[in-house]
Motif scaffolding. Structure first.
Motif, short mmCIF file in Angstrom:
data_model
loop_
_atom_site.label_atom_id
_atom_site.label_comp_id
_atom_site.label_asym_id
_atom_site.label_seq_id
_atom_site.Cartn_x
_atom_site.Cartn_y
_atom_site.Cartn_z
N LYS A 394 -34.73 25.63 36.06
CA LYS A 394 -35.32 24.28 36.09
C LYS A 394 -36.16 24.06 34.84
O LYS A 394 -36.08 23.00 34.19
CB LYS A 394 -36.17 24.11 37.34
N HIS A 395 -36.97 25.03 34.49
CA HIS A 395 -37.78 24.89 33.28
C HIS A 395 -36.88 24.77 32.05
O HIS A 395 -37.16 23.97 31.14
CB HIS A 395 -38.72 26.09 33.14
N MET A 396 -35.80 25.56 32.03
CA MET A 396 -34.89 25.48 30.90
C MET A 396 -34.19 24.11 30.85
O MET A 396 -34.04 23.51 29.78
CB MET A 396 -33.83 26.58 31.01
N GLU A 397 -33.79 23.61 32.01
CA GLU A 397 -33.16 22.29 32.07
C GLU A 397 -34.11 21.22 31.56
O GLU A 397 -33.70 20.30 30.84
CB GLU A 397 -32.74 21.96 33.51
N ARG A 401 -33.28 18.97 28.55
CA ARG A 401 -33.25 17.52 28.74
C ARG A 401 -34.16 16.83 27.73
O ARG A 401 -33.82 15.79 27.16
CB ARG A 401 -33.67 17.18 30.17
N GLU A 402 -35.34 17.42 27.53
CA GLU A 402 -36.27 16.85 26.56
C GLU A 402 -35.68 16.93 25.14
O GLU A 402 -35.79 16.00 24.35
CB GLU A 402 -37.60 17.59 26.61
N HIS A 406 -34.75 13.82 22.83
CA HIS A 406 -35.25 13.71 21.47
C HIS A 406 -34.10 13.52 20.48
O HIS A 406 -34.19 12.70 19.55
CB HIS A 406 -36.05 14.97 21.12
N LEU A 407 -33.00 14.27 20.71
CA LEU A 407 -31.85 14.15 19.82
C LEU A 407 -31.22 12.77 19.93
O LEU A 407 -30.86 12.14 18.92
CB LEU A 407 -30.81 15.22 20.17
N ARG A 408 -31.11 12.25 21.15
CA ARG A 408 -30.54 10.91 21.33
C ARG A 408 -31.43 9.85 20.67
O ARG A 408 -30.94 8.92 20.04
CB ARG A 408 -30.37 10.60 22.82
#
Length: 728
Positions: A394-397, A401-402, A406-408
Motif C-alpha cells: 500500500k505504501h509503495m502504491e 501513484r504520487e 507527478h509525471l502526468r
C-alpha cells in the motif's frame, strides 16, 4: 373388261394422333389419369376432365387457344419458373423428345401448387413426322410430402446419432463395432477407419468388465450407467459410464446400442478433491497468508499462525473475537455490510482492502477475500476469509501513484503533444496538447497515433499501422528525423515531427512507447516564406541588374562625356536605391502611394507643406508598381529640382491622384503639375528622362503617359492599372 370400281382402294389407317383427336371426349375421360394432346405446333387440342381438375381450370379450345399446357403457371421442383414453351411438351413437339417420370410443379388459378409426375410421348405419322404429343400426368404431391417427411425424420435420426454430444456406438452380436458417432471417436481419439470394424474388447482396459457387459447384453439385460474403462489412442485411460440395450430379431441377438458418457474429469475431480482436503489440512497452518473461518455473526472459529502474526495476537485471543473487533472504525461498516450480504446469500464472495489495529497501536492494511461454505440446502455454514498483509504494498502504491500523478502533471504541462502506448500500440495516455494538434479528443485504446489521419511530408496517405510510432514498437527502436502531416477532422493540416521512443521494464522487455509530436507549422511557414523571399530576391536582383544595366546604357547614350555621365547615372541609381529602401522596409510588401511620393520628393524640397502638395486617396502598390513608379517620380523630381519648380523658392509642385474604374479594372490616375518656376522650354528632342519615364509607366506597368512642356510649368499625366498579383 372390268370397271375400276371393281378394285376398291384400301382405306388409309389413321395415325395415333389422328385417332386420338378424332375420338370423342368420352374416350379420353375413360383413361384413368390426366391426359391432354397438343398438335405439332404445341396447340392444345384435347384434354380430359381429370387434366382440367388438376389444372384447376378448363381451357377453351374453340376460341382462346393455348399452347403446351393448360396450367396457369409451371415451375421446376426447385421453385424456378418454367415457361410453357420450355416445358417437356415443348421439347416433345419440337424435337420428338419423350419424357418419362419427370416432375414439374403446377400452379392453379387459386395459386395453390401441386407436384405432377409427367410422361410425354411424341405422336408420329407413318412417315415418322411429328404430328403432336400426348401427356399423361398425375398428382404426386401427397407422395412428395410423405417422402419429404421421411427424409426429414431420417435426417433428424442421422443428425441425432452423428452430432450427439454423448458417444454412441453399435456393436454386432459378435462384438464387432459396426458404427460410431463423432463424439465417440473424439472421446478416444480414433478415426472411423481405426475404430469401426474391430472387436469392442480391444478398446476396454479391463477384460472381465467387457466380458460381463457382453454377456448381460446377449441375454437382453439392460445396462444403466455401467462403469468401465476404455483405452484411448494416445494410451490414456478414459473412465466411462455405459448405458445400453440389446436388439433381437426372431429371438436372435442382433446388436447392441450403447451410450458412452465420459466421466474421466469427474473421477479426476473426485480424486483431486480428496487430495485437496488432505493438502488443505496439511497446508492450512503452513500458509504464509492469513486464513480464518467465521460464523454467521463474524466470530472467528478457526485461524492459522499467519493471521496471528499479522495481527499481533495469539490464537486464543483471536478465537475470542469477531473480525470486526480489530477492524479500523472507518472500514468496519463496509466489511460488516458485505459479510451480512454473504450470509444471506445476496453475495457469493467479495474482496476489500481495510485497515486493522494491532495491540501496539500500529495500523496494518489487509486485503480480504471472503467466500462462504453452504450446506446442500444452500444455508450458510461458515465464511472463509483469506487475508494478506499489504501494508508495504500500500505504501509503495501510494508512492507510485504520487509519482504517476507527478509525471502526468509534468506531461500535461509540456507545450508539445505527448502520448504513450502499451506494447501492442494501444494508447494509454495523452496530454491536452495532443487534443490541440489532433483537433479531436482521442480515445484510450486507439491504436498507434492520436491523429485523425496521417500523411507523409510529401502528402502521401500514411496508414496508422505504418506511422513512426508503429515502426518504433514493431522494430523496438527510436525513430528520429521524420516529418509527417496530421489531418484534423475539420480538414486543416498540421505538419509535425514525431519522436517515438520504446519503453522497457527492468528486464529489458518492451512494455510500450512514448511519443512527442512537435508542431512545426511556424517553421514550415518560415521555410516557405524564406523560399519565397529567396525566389523574390533572385527575381528582384535580376530585375535590378537589368534596370542598372539599362540606366547605364541609356545614360551613356545621352551623355556627351564621362564627366556628364557620372552625376546623371549616380542620380538615377540613388532613385533606384530609394525605391529599394522603401520596399525593403516593408518586407517587399505593398507600399502606400502617399508614403512613396513623400520618400521621393521630400529629400529635394525643404518646404514640403508650402512648396509641395501631395494628395490622393489611400492606394497600396505592389512591389513592382512601387519600384517602377518610384523610378518615374524620381526622374520627375530630380528634373524639377534642377530645372523646374523646385529649383526656386517661388516654385510650386502638385502631385494628386485618384482611382478610376475602366471596364471593371481599377486604374490609378496621377497628375504631376509644376508652376511658378523658371519658364519651361520644350526640348528639341526626347531625352533620356522622358524615355525612362515611358519605360517605367508604359512597358513595366502597362500604363499611359502624357508629358506637356507648358511654359508655366511641366505637366505630366500618368495612369496605370492596379494589379494585386502581377506577373514577374
Amino acid at each position: 373388261m372390268s370397271n375400276v370400281t371393281d378394285f376398291p382402294i384400301p382405306a388409309r389407317q389413321l395415325s395415333e394422333y389422328e385417332a386420338l383427336v378424332s375420338a370423342g371426349p368420352a374416350v379420353l375421360d375413360a383413361i384413368p389419369g390426366a391426359v391432354y394432346i397438343c398438335d405439332h405446333d404445341g396447340w392444345l387440342v384435347r384434354y380430359n376432365a381429370e387434366a382440367a381438375a388438376l389444372w384447376g381450370r378448363a381451357p377453351d379450345l374453340d376460341h382462346a387457344r393455348e399452347r403446351f399446357c393448360g396450367s396457369l403457371a409451371l415451375f421446376l421442383p426447385d421453385g424456378a419458373a418454367l415457361r410453357h414453351e420450355d416445358c417437356p411438351m415443348g421439347e416433345a413437339v419440337r424435337a420428338g423428345v419423350d419424357t418419362r417420370n419427370a416432375e414439374v410443379v403446377i400452379e392453379r388459378p387459386d395459386h395453390s401448387r401441386i407436384t405432377a409426375l409427367v410422361n410425354i410421348r411424341a405422336l408420329r405419322d407413318d412417315q415418322g413426322n411429328i404430328q403432336g404429343a400426348i401427356n399423361c400426368f398425375q398428382d404426386v404431391s401427397a407422395h412428395k410430402a410423405a417422402e419429404a417427411e421421411l427424409l426429414r425424420k431420417n435426417n433428424d435420426l442421422e443428425d441425432f446419432f452423428e452430432n450427439s454430444a454423448v458417444g454412441l456406438h453399435i456393436v454386432s452380436g459378435e462384438g464387432i463395432i459396426v458404427r460410431a458417432n463423432q463424439a465417440e471417436l473424439n472421446l478416444l481419439g480414433y478415426s472411423a477407419d481405426e475404430y469401426v470394424g474391430r472387436h469392442i474388447a480391444e478398446f476396454h482396459a479391463d477384460a472381465p468388465v467387457i466380458g460381463d457387459i457382453l454377456q448381460k447384453l446377449s441375454k437382453g439385460t439392460k445396462l444403466d450407467r455401467h462403469a468401465a474403462r476404455l483405452r484411448a489412442k494416445d494410451g490414456s485411460i478414459k473412465h466411462v459410464l455405459i448405458t445400453s440395450n440389446s436388439r433381437f430379431k426372431d429371438g436372435k441377438f442382433v446388436n447392441t446400442r450403447c451410450f458412452t458418457t465420459d466421466v474421466t474429469n469427474l473421477r479426476e475431480a473426485e480424486r483431486a478433491h480428496r487430495d485437496s482436503e488432505e493438502r488443505l489440512a496439511a497446508t492450512y497452518e503452513a500458509a504464509t497468508i492469513g486464513i480464518a473461518e467465521a460464523d454467521e455473526h463474524g466470530r472467528l472459529l478457526r485461524v492459522n499462525d499467519a493471521i496471528c502474526q499479522m495481527l499481533g495476537r495469539s490464537r486464543e485471543q483471536l478465537l475470542d473475537m469477531t473480525f470486526l473487533d480489530y477492524t479500523h472504525d472507518e472500514d468496519r461498516d463496509e466489511d460488516a455490510a458485505l459479510f451480512s450480504r454473504q450470509v444471506t446469500g445476496d453475495l457469493g464472495s467479495y474482496s476489500l482492502r481495510k485497515r486493522a489495529h494491532k495491540p501496539d497501536g500500529t495500523t496494518v492494511y489487509l486485503d480480504v477475500k471472503g467466500s462462504a461454505v453452504r450446506d446442500e440446502d444452500g444455508k450458510f455454514v461458515y465464511g472463509v476469509r483469506v487475508i494478506q498483509d499489504v501494508t508495504e504494498a500500500k505504501h509503495m502504491e501510494d508512492r507510485i501513484r504520487e509519482s504517476e500523478r507527478h509525471l502526468r502533471d509534468l506531461l500535461e504541462a509540456l507545450p508539445a503533444a505527448v502520448y504513450t502506448t502499451d506494447a501492442e500500440g494501444n494508447i494509454t495516455f495523452f496530454n491536452k496538447a495532443c487534443i490541440d494538434i489532433a483537433g479531436r479528443v482521442p480515445a484510450l485504446g486507439e491504436k498507434w497515433c492520436v491523429t485523425w489521419r496521417l500523411y507523409t511530408a510529401e502528402g502521401v496517405p500514411l496508414p496508422h499501422d505504418q506511422c513512426p510510432m508503429a515502426v518504433a514498437l514493431k522494430e523496438d527502436r527510436p525513430v528520429r528525423d521524420v516529418e509527417a502531416m496530421a489531418e484534423r477532422p475539420d480538414g486543416s493540416f498540421v505538419p509535425f515531427m514525431p519522436y517515438p521512443t520504446p519503453l522497457h521494464d527492468a528486464e529489458g522487455n518492451l512494455i510500450g512507447a512514448i511519443n512527442m509530436l512537435v508542431d512545426i507549422t511556424e517553421r514550415k511557414r518560415s521555410e516557405s516564406a524564406q523560399r519565397v523571399l529567396i525566389d523574390e530576391l533572385n527575381h528582384r536582383v535580376k530585375n535590378t541588374l537589368a534596370t542598372v544595366q539599362s540606366l547605364a546604357v541609356q545614360t551613356v547614350r545621352h551623355s556627351g562625356s564621362l564627366k556628364e555621365f557620372a552625376p546623371q547615372y549616380e542620380k538615377r541609381l540613388l532613385g533606384l536605391a530609394r525605391a529599394h529602401d522603401l520596399l525593403t522596409s516593408r518586407n517587399w510588401k505593398d507600399a502606400p502611394l502617399d508614403v512613396l511620393a513623400r520618400e521621393v520628393i521630400g529629400p529635394l524640397s525643404d518646404a514640403m507643406g508650402q512648396q509641395v502638395n501631395i494628395d490622393g486617396p489611400a492606394v497600396a502598390l505592389n512591389p513592382r508598381a512601387a519600384l517602377s513608379l518610384t523610378m518615374a517620380l524620381n526622374e520627375l523630381a530630380t528634373n524639377a529640382a534642377k530645372f523646374g519648380a523646385l529649383s526656386s523658392e517661388q516654385g510650386r509642385l502638385s502631385l494628386v491622384w485618384k482611382v478610376a474604374d475602366r471596364a471593371g479594372q481599377r486604374w490609378v490616375e496621377l497628375l504631376w503639375q509644376e508652376a511658378a518656376g523658371p519658364p519651361v522650354t520644350a526640348p528639341s528632342r526626347r531625352g533620356f528622362g522622358t524615355r525612362w519615364i515611358e519605360r517605367c509607366l508604359e512597358r513595366d506597368l502597362g500604363g499611359e503617359l502624357d508629358v506637356v512642356f507648358d511654359r508655366d510649368g511641366l505637366r505630366c499625366q500618368m495612369s496605370f492599372p492596379l494589379r494585386e498579383n502581377p506577373h514577374p
